[in-house]
Write a protein that holds these residues in place. Structure first.
Motif, PDB file in Angstrom:
ATOM      1  N   LEU A 155       1.895  26.037 -17.968  1.00 15.25           N
ATOM      2  CA  LEU A 155       0.701  26.193 -17.770  1.00 15.25           C
ATOM      3  C   LEU A 155       0.326  28.023 -17.395  1.00 15.25           C
ATOM      4  O   LEU A 155      -0.106  28.026 -17.063  1.00 15.25           O
ATOM      5  CB  LEU A 155       1.275  25.687 -16.093  1.00 15.25           C
ATOM      6  N   GLY A 156       1.769  28.740 -17.673  1.00 16.35           N
ATOM      7  CA  GLY A 156       1.186  29.967 -17.171  1.00 16.35           C
ATOM      8  C   GLY A 156       1.875  30.475 -15.860  1.00 16.35           C
ATOM      9  O   GLY A 156       1.048  31.735 -15.513  1.00 16.35           O
ATOM     10  N   LEU A 157       2.879  29.801 -15.347  1.00 14.61           N
ATOM     11  CA  LEU A 157       3.239  29.736 -13.499  1.00 14.61           C
ATOM     12  C   LEU A 157       4.272  30.699 -13.509  1.00 14.61           C
ATOM     13  O   LEU A 157       5.238  30.212 -14.796  1.00 14.61           O
ATOM     14  CB  LEU A 157       3.064  28.471 -12.460  1.00 14.61           C
ATOM     15  N   THR A 158       4.592  31.603 -12.747  1.00 16.85           N
ATOM     16  CA  THR A 158       5.437  32.422 -12.365  1.00 16.85           C
ATOM     17  C   THR A 158       6.331  32.149 -11.417  1.00 16.85           C
ATOM     18  O   THR A 158       7.583  32.739 -10.945  1.00 16.85           O
ATOM     19  CB  THR A 158       4.484  34.081 -12.632  1.00 16.85           C
ATOM     20  N   ASP A 159       6.111  31.328 -10.729  1.00 15.09           N
ATOM     21  CA  ASP A 159       6.248  31.549  -9.186  1.00 15.09           C
ATOM     22  C   ASP A 159       5.873  29.674  -8.540  1.00 15.09           C
ATOM     23  O   ASP A 159       5.407  30.158  -7.659  1.00 15.09           O
ATOM     24  CB  ASP A 159       5.866  32.735  -8.195  1.00 15.09           C
ATOM     25  N   ALA A 160       6.686  28.437  -9.391  1.00  7.95           N
ATOM     26  CA  ALA A 160       6.833  27.097  -8.777  1.00  7.95           C
ATOM     27  C   ALA A 160       6.589  27.240  -7.986  1.00  7.95           C
ATOM     28  O   ALA A 160       6.436  26.026  -7.134  1.00  7.95           O
ATOM     29  CB  ALA A 160       7.062  26.439  -9.997  1.00  7.95           C
ATOM     30  N   HIS A 161       8.183  27.660  -6.922  1.00  5.27           N
ATOM     31  CA  HIS A 161       8.569  27.514  -5.608  1.00  5.27           C
ATOM     32  C   HIS A 161       7.820  27.992  -4.505  1.00  5.27           C
ATOM     33  O   HIS A 161       8.571  28.794  -3.252  1.00  5.27           O
ATOM     34  CB  HIS A 161       9.988  27.947  -5.669  1.00  5.27           C
ATOM     35  N   ASN A 162       6.492  29.031  -4.453  1.00  2.28           N
ATOM     36  CA  ASN A 162       5.863  29.006  -3.982  1.00  2.28           C
ATOM     37  C   ASN A 162       4.964  28.152  -3.233  1.00  2.28           C
ATOM     38  O   ASN A 162       4.565  27.191  -3.157  1.00  2.28           O
ATOM     39  CB  ASN A 162       4.863  30.115  -4.840  1.00  2.28           C
ATOM     40  N   GLY A 163       5.173  28.126  -2.170  1.00  2.00           N
ATOM     41  CA  GLY A 163       5.104  27.362  -1.184  1.00  2.00           C
ATOM     42  C   GLY A 163       3.016  27.055  -0.539  1.00  2.00           C
ATOM     43  O   GLY A 163       2.915  25.811  -0.622  1.00  2.00           O
ATOM     44  N   LEU A 164       2.730  28.663  -0.409  1.00  3.88           N
ATOM     45  CA  LEU A 164       1.368  28.648  -0.908  1.00  3.88           C
ATOM     46  C   LEU A 164       0.520  27.789  -1.735  1.00  3.88           C
ATOM     47  O   LEU A 164       0.428  28.700  -2.804  1.00  3.88           O
ATOM     48  CB  LEU A 164       1.172  29.870  -0.309  1.00  3.88           C
ATOM     49  N   ARG A 165      -0.207  26.622  -1.393  1.00  4.05           N
ATOM     50  CA  ARG A 165      -0.978  26.363  -2.761  1.00  4.05           C
ATOM     51  C   ARG A 165      -2.327  26.093  -1.924  1.00  4.05           C
ATOM     52  O   ARG A 165      -2.428  25.182  -1.098  1.00  4.05           O
ATOM     53  CB  ARG A 165      -0.778  24.554  -3.129  1.00  4.05           C
ATOM     54  N   VAL A 166      -3.678  26.147  -2.907  1.00  2.00           N
ATOM     55  CA  VAL A 166      -4.967  25.793  -2.393  1.00  2.00           C
ATOM     56  C   VAL A 166      -5.480  24.935  -3.325  1.00  2.00           C
ATOM     57  O   VAL A 166      -5.325  24.867  -4.943  1.00  2.00           O
ATOM     58  CB  VAL A 166      -5.892  27.151  -2.243  1.00  2.00           C
ATOM     59  N   PHE A 167      -5.983  23.818  -3.436  1.00  2.00           N
ATOM     60  CA  PHE A 167      -6.653  22.511  -3.697  1.00  2.00           C
ATOM     61  C   PHE A 167      -7.470  22.367  -3.741  1.00  2.00           C
ATOM     62  O   PHE A 167      -8.202  22.055  -2.605  1.00  2.00           O
ATOM     63  CB  PHE A 167      -5.493  21.858  -4.352  1.00  2.00           C
ATOM     64  N   ASN A 168      -8.470  21.058  -4.650  1.00  2.00           N
ATOM     65  CA  ASN A 168      -9.630  20.577  -4.005  1.00  2.00           C
ATOM     66  C   ASN A 168      -9.187  19.231  -4.022  1.00  2.00           C
ATOM     67  O   ASN A 168      -8.098  18.855  -3.405  1.00  2.00           O
ATOM     68  CB  ASN A 168     -10.378  21.025  -5.256  1.00  2.00           C
ATOM     69  N   LYS A 169     -10.246  18.452  -3.186  1.00  2.00           N
ATOM     70  CA  LYS A 169      -9.908  17.069  -3.437  1.00  2.00           C
ATOM     71  C   LYS A 169      -9.291  15.878  -4.247  1.00  2.00           C
ATOM     72  O   LYS A 169      -8.910  15.363  -3.618  1.00  2.00           O
ATOM     73  CB  LYS A 169     -11.266  16.255  -2.038  1.00  2.00           C
ATOM     74  N   LYS A 170     -10.236  16.224  -5.745  1.00  2.00           N
ATOM     75  CA  LYS A 170      -9.518  15.497  -6.613  1.00  2.00           C
ATOM     76  C   LYS A 170      -8.005  15.841  -6.885  1.00  2.00           C
ATOM     77  O   LYS A 170      -7.395  14.712  -6.881  1.00  2.00           O
ATOM     78  CB  LYS A 170      -9.742  16.492  -7.744  1.00  2.00           C
ATOM     79  N   VAL A 171      -7.587  16.664  -6.648  1.00  2.00           N
ATOM     80  CA  VAL A 171      -6.185  16.657  -7.036  1.00  2.00           C
ATOM     81  C   VAL A 171      -5.608  15.960  -5.724  1.00  2.00           C
ATOM     82  O   VAL A 171      -4.205  15.313  -5.299  1.00  2.00           O
ATOM     83  CB  VAL A 171      -5.442  18.405  -6.816  1.00  2.00           C
ATOM     84  N   ALA A 172      -5.829  16.861  -4.051  1.00  2.00           N
ATOM     85  CA  ALA A 172      -4.988  15.241  -3.366  1.00  2.00           C
ATOM     86  C   ALA A 172      -5.031  13.953  -3.168  1.00  2.00           C
ATOM     87  O   ALA A 172      -4.209  13.599  -2.786  1.00  2.00           O
ATOM     88  CB  ALA A 172      -6.131  15.999  -1.397  1.00  2.00           C
ATOM     89  N   GLY A 196      -4.239  17.262 -16.562  1.00  2.00           N
ATOM     90  CA  GLY A 196      -4.830  18.744 -16.883  1.00  2.00           C
ATOM     91  C   GLY A 196      -5.773  19.022 -15.966  1.00  2.00           C
ATOM     92  O   GLY A 196      -6.352  19.748 -16.053  1.00  2.00           O
ATOM     93  N   TRP A 197      -4.972  19.268 -14.528  1.00  2.00           N
ATOM     94  CA  TRP A 197      -5.754  20.172 -13.415  1.00  2.00           C
ATOM     95  C   TRP A 197      -5.652  21.819 -14.546  1.00  2.00           C
ATOM     96  O   TRP A 197      -4.636  21.677 -15.003  1.00  2.00           O
ATOM     97  CB  TRP A 197      -4.685  20.021 -12.044  1.00  2.00           C
ATOM     98  N   ALA A 198      -7.164  22.289 -13.626  1.00  2.00           N
ATOM     99  CA  ALA A 198      -7.454  23.307 -14.021  1.00  2.00           C
ATOM    100  C   ALA A 198      -6.528  24.295 -13.052  1.00  2.00           C
ATOM    101  O   ALA A 198      -6.828  24.299 -11.881  1.00  2.00           O
ATOM    102  CB  ALA A 198      -8.606  23.927 -14.242  1.00  2.00           C
ATOM    103  N   VAL A 199      -5.675  25.387 -13.379  1.00  2.00           N
ATOM    104  CA  VAL A 199      -4.477  26.133 -11.881  1.00  2.00           C
ATOM    105  C   VAL A 199      -4.275  27.390 -12.731  1.00  2.00           C
ATOM    106  O   VAL A 199      -4.776  27.910 -13.496  1.00  2.00           O
ATOM    107  CB  VAL A 199      -3.434  25.289 -12.725  1.00  2.00           C
ATOM    108  N   GLY A 200      -5.200  27.665 -11.750  1.00  2.00           N
ATOM    109  CA  GLY A 200      -4.468  29.554 -11.267  1.00  2.00           C
ATOM    110  C   GLY A 200      -3.226  30.017 -11.213  1.00  2.00           C
ATOM    111  O   GLY A 200      -2.924  29.114  -9.782  1.00  2.00           O
ATOM    112  N   GLU A 201      -2.690  31.515 -11.094  1.00  2.00           N
ATOM    113  CA  GLU A 201      -2.226  31.998 -10.143  1.00  2.00           C
ATOM    114  C   GLU A 201      -3.075  33.114  -8.941  1.00  2.00           C
ATOM    115  O   GLU A 201      -3.767  33.523  -9.721  1.00  2.00           O
ATOM    116  CB  GLU A 201      -0.718  32.620 -10.802  1.00  2.00           C
ATOM    117  N   HIS A 202      -2.256  33.314  -7.800  1.00  2.00           N
ATOM    118  CA  HIS A 202      -3.026  34.647  -6.949  1.00  2.00           C
ATOM    119  C   HIS A 202      -1.377  35.492  -6.100  1.00  2.00           C
ATOM    120  O   HIS A 202      -0.985  34.758  -5.842  1.00  2.00           O
ATOM    121  CB  HIS A 202      -4.116  34.107  -5.835  1.00  2.00           C
TER     122      HIS A 202
END
Length: 235
Positions: A155-172, A196-202
């Motif tokens: 998925l290209g994630l570099t910090d999977a244990h970061n507790g700060l996440r923002v997501f939409n209602k489909k995910v919720a 297959g949710w579209a995921v990004g990092e910030h």
């Protein structure tokens, strides 16, 4: 006078799992509520007076009668928030003061503008701002977990244990966390991959205070995270 639904960011709910954080939770909630009016804090069977501090700070309070673990507290909070009228965006936010509202605002903007389903904060990656502030033991553990998890790398994630996440209602609506403890982080990664949710990092700035370090940087916590990484190889 504006109604709650007319306030800025009224469509966004912060979900804060809380366990024995009475010392700081009131200030964390009060600071966040200056920007986000809708916060639900889940008191996960705390032995202190977290529930009193949460209520006094103006957040919605949900109590677990016994400690079930962070994953369970997050799921309880998401269940509560997604049932509220007008809820469209959701944020998992730590109770110990490490997360910052400015990062939530930036992640929400990324979520909306790039048509993503979920944005995960990162202390690493090409654009990370505070990687030198991450304690070296913590950094070693977190990078090891990424190496152990094929799905995290895919998925290209570099910090999977970061507790700060923002997501939409489909995910919720479809994020049904079953792993109550630390392993919920790997379970979320697994769900992102499977759905297959579209995921990004910030990139985010984590505030490593003396208090938060004493709460979350212990050797036992590191062992738990590494165990989670081994579990991630299977899920």
């Amino acid at each position: 006078m504006p109604t709650p639904s007319d306030l800025p960011h009224a469509d966004t709910w912060l979900v804060i799992p809380c366990y024995n954080e009475a010392q700081v939770i009131g200030d964390v909630i009060a600071s966040a509520r200056r920007t986000f009016p809708n916060i639900v804090a889940v008191n996960d069977g705390s032995a202190d007076d977290c529930d009193v501090r949460i209520h006094a700070a103006g957040a919605h309070l949900v109590n677990h009668p016994v400690n079930l673990g962070q994953g369970a507290a997050i799921q309880t909070g998401i269940d509560y928030a997604r049932a509220q009228p007008g809820a469209k965006y959701f944020v998992t936010f730590d109770a110990d003061g490490q997360h910052q509202v400015k990062d939530v605002l930036a992640m929400l903007e990324k979520l909306k503008n790039e048509r993503l389903d979920i944005v995960v904060g990162t202390r690493f990656g090409d654009h990370a701002r505070d990687t030198d502030q991450v304690p070296w033991i913590k950094k070693l553990v977190l990078k090891t977990v990424v190496l152990l998890s094929p799905k995290t790398r895919r998925l290209g994630l570099t910090d999977a244990h970061n507790g700060l996440r923002v997501f939409n209602k489909k995910v919720a609506d479809h994020l049904n966390i079953r792993m109550n403890g630390m392993s919920h982080a790997s379970e979320i990664v697994s769900r992102i991959d499977e759905e297959g949710w579209a995921v990004g990092e910030h990139p985010v700035d984590i505030l490593y205070t003396e208090y938060s370090m004493s709460k979350g940087q212990s050797l036992i916590n590191g062992v738990n995270i590494l165990a989670d990484g081994l579990l991630a190889r299977r899920i």
